[in-house]
Design a protein around this motif. Structure first.
Motif, PDB file in Angstrom:
ATOM      1  N   THR A 176       0.884  -1.176   0.000  1.00 13.91           N
ATOM      2  CA  THR A 176       0.000   0.000   0.000  1.00 13.91           C
ATOM      3  C   THR A 176       0.918   1.222   0.000  1.00 13.91           C
ATOM      4  O   THR A 176       2.147   1.076  -0.025  1.00 13.91           O
ATOM      5  N   ASP A 177       0.332   2.438   0.093  1.00 13.41           N
ATOM      6  CA  ASP A 177       1.158   3.653   0.121  1.00 13.41           C
ATOM      7  C   ASP A 177       2.208   3.599   1.227  1.00 13.41           C
ATOM      8  O   ASP A 177       3.319   4.098   1.058  1.00 13.41           O
ATOM      9  N   ASP A 213      -3.964   0.597   6.995  1.00 13.77           N
ATOM     10  CA  ASP A 213      -3.602   0.112   5.651  1.00 13.77           C
ATOM     11  C   ASP A 213      -4.310  -1.179   5.265  1.00 13.77           C
ATOM     12  O   ASP A 213      -4.177  -1.647   4.125  1.00 13.77           O
ATOM     13  N   ARG A 249      -5.151  -7.226   2.156  1.00 11.27           N
ATOM     14  CA  ARG A 249      -3.932  -7.896   1.714  1.00 11.27           C
ATOM     15  C   ARG A 249      -3.320  -8.678   2.865  1.00 11.27           C
ATOM     16  O   ARG A 249      -3.423  -8.264   4.019  1.00 11.27           O
TER      17      ARG A 249
END
Ligand SMILES: [Zn+2]
Length: 313
Positions: A36-37, A175, A218
């Motif tokens: 993710t970011d 996240d 995820r």
């Protein structure tokens, strides 16, 4: 003759140097992948490392196999996140997830379950003597614990026995990423550490609790590629298939050889074996053998006095 000996030995030297360089590169190489970011996974020689960026430093899940890898992980995390590494989590006590800890500064905040700390002390004491002891887990918990750091929340939980008797799972709340450590081998044959209180039978229920958790999309496994809930379900169905067939064979009084011959697995299609040279080979026969040993009670845990009985969640 003398010339030949010199030539052969210098050739051997070149080969040995080649192997050493190859080995060094294997150990030194980390391959990052962005999840993710603010979350990355680092692949390398050892368990998959999770990296979470926060405004006040990064959090690292697991540290691979060698002190030098710990140093490389710290540098790579700083490069990726632009922040210093400030917290380390150890998902369980195995060397390929913890032996990089001494690559972090003495006194670094290191989080694990109480059980993992006890297993490190009992089963790996020689590695953790001297200066290395400064990077042993120093913040431990039994069931759940929350770490708040620079605007991020990491919820760590012990959900039951499986790979060992002390594995934690780490949820990066904002996240929506879950690091499962070695409770998940993604398309690879798993190790089951019966000696440290691991259990295939209990592992199935532990993964039920993972699947019942909310808040993640995820999933980072201990070994193999990043996946999702479907990857967890797939691995659980493999464990269930192994356990049903092997415990069934044991009820029919089959010995190990007969059991190995009789099982017919389908859920491990495409699974890779993992070889740790001279130590162990994780393949189908290994998993069946461990299940047979568990079902027949032929392995007695050698870890610290078991606080985790059979019904432990
Ligand atoms: Zn492990």
């Amino acid at each position: 003759m003398k010339k030949l000996v010199v030539r052969v030995s210098s050739l051997l030297l070149v080969v040995a140097a080649g192997i050493a360089i190859y080995g060094y590169q294997q150990v030194a190489t980390l391959t990052p992948e962005r999840v993710t970011d603010d979350v990355w996974v680092l692949f390398g020689m050892g368990g998959n490392v999770g990296v979470l960026r926060t405004e006040r430093g990064s959090l690292i899940v697991d540290t691979m196999t060698f002190r030098m890898q710990g140093e490389r992980i710290r540098e790579e995390a700083e490069r990726l996140t632009g922040r210093e590494a400030s917290v380390v989590l150890n998902t369980h006590y195995h060397s390929d997830h913890t032996h990089g800890n001494p690559g972090f500064p003495a006194g670094t905040r290191v989080v694990s379950t109480t059980r993992t700390r006890a297993l490190l002390d009992a089963l790996d004491a020689s590695y953790w003597s001297g200066a290395a002891a400064e990077t042993l887990p120093n913040e431990t918990f039994d069931t759940t614990h929350e770490i708040r750091l620079g605007g991020k929340t990491v919820r760590v939980s012990y959900l039951g026995r499986g790979h060992t008797s002390g594995d934690l799972v780490a949820l990066f709340v904002e996240d929506r990423v879950l690091h499962l450590g070695d409770l998940l081998f993604n398309h690879r044959y798993p190790n089951i550490d019966l000696e440290a209180g691991g259990s295939i039978e209990q592992w199935i229920g532990t993964l039920d609790r993972v699947l019942a958790m909310d808040g993640y999309d995820r999933v980072i496994p201990g070994h193999g590629a990043v996946t999702d809930r479907e990857g967890v379900r797939q691995f659980q169905s493999f464990l269930r298939e192994v356990w049903e067939q092997v415990s069934g064979a044991v009820r029919e009084d089959k010995d190990l050889e007969e059991t190995l011959r009789s099982v017919q697995l389908t859920q491990d299609a495409g699974y890779e074996a993992i070889a740790v040279p001279l130590v162990l080979r994780l393949d189908r026969d290994f998993v069946v053998k461990r299940a047979w040993q568990e079902a027949t009670g032929t392995v007695v845990p050698s870890g610290p006095a078991a606080q985790h009985g059979e019904g432990q969640q």
